[in-house]
Write a protein that holds these residues in place. Structure first.
Motif, PDB file in Angstrom:
ATOM      1  N   ARG A  65      -5.140  19.450 -39.936  1.00 32.43           N
ATOM      2  CA  ARG A  65      -5.888  18.426 -40.664  1.00 32.43           C
ATOM      3  C   ARG A  65      -5.513  18.539 -42.141  1.00 32.43           C
ATOM      4  N   ASP A  67      -7.285  17.830 -44.645  1.00 32.99           N
ATOM      5  CA  ASP A  67      -8.378  18.349 -45.470  1.00 32.99           C
ATOM      6  C   ASP A  67      -8.578  19.849 -45.296  1.00 32.99           C
ATOM      7  N   GLU A 109     -16.986  13.656 -35.098  1.00 30.24           N
ATOM      8  CA  GLU A 109     -15.892  12.694 -35.237  1.00 30.24           C
ATOM      9  C   GLU A 109     -15.456  12.165 -33.877  1.00 30.24           C
ATOM     10  N   VAL A 151      -9.581  11.499 -40.399  1.00 34.01           N
ATOM     11  CA  VAL A 151      -8.797  12.394 -41.237  1.00 34.01           C
ATOM     12  C   VAL A 151      -7.331  12.200 -40.882  1.00 34.01           C
ATOM     13  N   SER A 152      -6.444  12.500 -41.795  1.00 40.59           N
ATOM     14  CA  SER A 152      -5.011  12.434 -41.464  1.00 40.59           C
ATOM     15  C   SER A 152      -4.571  13.779 -40.898  1.00 40.59           C
TER      16      SER A 152
END
Length: 549
Positions: A65, A67, A109, A151-152
């Motif tokens: 992730r 983040d 999520e 999220v990317s």
């Protein structure tokens, strides 16, 4: 190689740079075009991009992730990622399967993204995965899993390349970057062995590929893959590299053991038959016995008994042959005679049990005179390690890869002594001319605290060394050290628990302690037999506790 303090937030980057420099200096001729390009491109990167790359190398897996790639010493993650993405080393994954998605995303999520497909959105994360697995959803890009991804996700693409670098540096793939940290903290200190092109175990590019293949097969075995499929992957395997051949033999032996666990007897026999491991021959007899092929087992056992390879085989055959003879209808065989050793029967007050049986006996014997130490396997191993330090750390090919090795790679191989014959002859020769005492004391002073496969620094002090060297005859030490070298893996254990010195008289006695219900183990029996054969004073002390009045 200079270790960098963990007080430096970029210590891991400095260490990684040193690994790359080490590999480039010593293995440049084995590197392919991709690896050489990587070294050049990595050196041209700014420090934040280099540091982020190393962070990903050190973490588990290849998917992250974005983040979770937030490090204070690196700064802005997006800026650090950009040059890595431009090089194609990091990218957005082309597709993710359901299991990968669940490993990366949080429960909230996932519950939000799959709200319309879940029968019980409030279930545990594992239950949510089970619900979706029943739908047999195909892998797809993250943007097709979620219209608005929470999220990317980035994928690190060069882990195999970095693993090859790690293999060339460490000589294996089970050591990792934490070895640098332990050295930085001063918790581990290593002997510095000289390295030369001739000391490399990997001499050509094919050696690197074969080493990786062996490691992958070993990983598959640990993960429970079918032995037959792993053996198929090893079909046609061949290498003239002695280091790789030894690793191959260890893997084959492990595969044979797994075949035994699965009762795949014919496969186990076939594997052991092509395996050069020291215990492979005796395992063949055991497989034939377990599969109730008594005539074949007895015939093979008799063949091995004509020329046993080591003491372990001798001991195993002494048990197997009478048992197999009975299975074939032969007459009862005489029981193996007991070990010839002094026996001490002790009855001690039950309140001493809290000390532990070895310490209770140590204190009791000390009252009778002499100095008694609880040493078990530590003293003889340490004396051997100190006397033979030069031989153990000789830079022979395939033994040392990097500055973070506590032991040579081939320590447990059957040709360990043979490959260092001249060194060991010189070291053990000191026992013949009486210079061994000073050599051991000098090594104790010079190498204090360095990692060794034999020396137990915490239990050693000058007082114990002085007593041992005054009371242990050189001839006895030489017998013990030669026995260690015959089979280091098995003979370095099983030594008696206590040693009693009478310095004024220059004599000693070893004592194996057995509490109530405790029996001598196989390696202990072998040591006791060895002591009896060579006249080393040893006793077996049987302890029982006296009930309180």
């Amino acid at each position: 190689m200079i270790a960098h303090s963990v007080a430096d937030p970029l210590y891991y980057l400095h260490n990684f740079r040193q690994v790359l420099l080490w590999v480039e200096q010593r293995y440049a001729d084995l590197l392919d075009a991709q690896e050489l390009d990587f070294l050049q491109a990595f050196a041209a990167l700014e420090a934040p991009a280099q540091a982020l790359l190393v962070r990903m190398v050190m973490r588990k897996g290849e998917l992250f992730r974005s983040d979770r790639l937030d490090y204070a010493e690196i700064g802005d993650t997006a800026s650090a990622l950009q040059p890595l993405q431009a090089l194609g080393w990091v990218r957005e994954p082309e597709q993710l399967n359901l299991e990968q998605l669940f490993a990366l995303l949080r429960k909230d999520e996932l519950a939000s993204g799959f709200a319309g497909q879940l029968s019980s959105p409030r279930a545990s994360k594992a239950d949510l995965l089970a619900q979706l697995q029943s739908l047999a959803l195909a892998p797809r890009p993250l943007s097709e899993w979620f219209a608005q991804p929470p999220v990317s996700i980035v994928q690190w693409c060069l882990q195999p390349l970095c693993d090859r670098m790690r293999l060339m540096f460490f000589g294996n793939l089970y050591q990792d970057w934490s070895d640098f940290v332990l050295a930085d903290l001063g918790l581990l200190r290593f002997e510095q062995v000289s390295f030369s092109p001739g000391s490399r175990a990997l001499q050509q590019r094919g050696d690197v590929d074969l080493a990786i293949a062996l490691h992958q097969c070993a990983e598959r075995l640990e993960q429970g893959d079918d032995p037959a499929s792993i053996l198929a992957a090893l079909a046609g395997w061949h290498s003239d590299n002695a280091w790789l051949a030894r690793r191959h033999a260890r893997l084959l032996f492990a595969l044979g053991q797994q075949c035994e666990r699965l009762s795949e007897w014919d496969q186990a026999l076939a594997v052991y038959a092509r395996c050069s491991h020291a215990q492979a021959r005796i395992r063949q007899v055991r497989v034939l016995e377990r599969s109730e092929r008594w005539p074949q087992a007895h015939e093979l056992a008799q063949q091995l008994a004509q020329a046993p390879a080591n003491a372990l085989e001798v001991q195993a055959l002494q048990r197997m042959l009478p048992r197999l003879a009975r299975k074939l209808g032969g007459p009862p065989q005489p029981r193996r005679r007991s070990v010839s050793a002094q026996v001490i029967e002790l009855e001690l007050a039950h309140e001493h049990a809290v000390l532990g049986v070895e310490e209770a006996v140590r204190q009791h014997l000390a009252q009778e005179g002499g100095q008694v130490h609880y040493v078990e396997n530590t003293l003889l191993n340490s004396l051997f390690g100190l006397l033979c330090w030069e031989a153990i750390f000789a830079p022979v090919p395939g033994a040392f890869f990097n500055p973070f090795q506590a032991a040579p790679q081939d320590l447990h191989d059957c040709d360990f002594q043979q490959r260092r014959a001249a060194h060991f002859n010189a070291c053990l020769g000191r026992l013949d001319d009486g210079t061994h005492r000073q050599a051991i004391l000098d090594c104790y002073a010079a190498k204090q605290g360095l990692q060794s496969p034999f020396v137990f620094w915490p239990m050693l002090d000058e007082g114990l060394l002085t007593q041992a060297l005054a009371c242990l005859p050189a001839a006895h030490l030489k017998h013990c050290f030669l026995r260690l070298l015959q089979d280091i893996r098995n003979n370095r254990a099983g030594m008696p628990d206590l040693i009693q010195f009478w310095p004024e008289q220059g004599r000693y006695r070893m004592v194996e302690v057995k509490g109530p219900g405790d029996r001598l183990q196989d390696n202990q029996l072998r040591w006791l037999e060895f002591c009896a054969e060579h006249g080393l004073p040893v006793a077996v002390c049987h302890v029982r506790w006296r009930a309180a009045a």
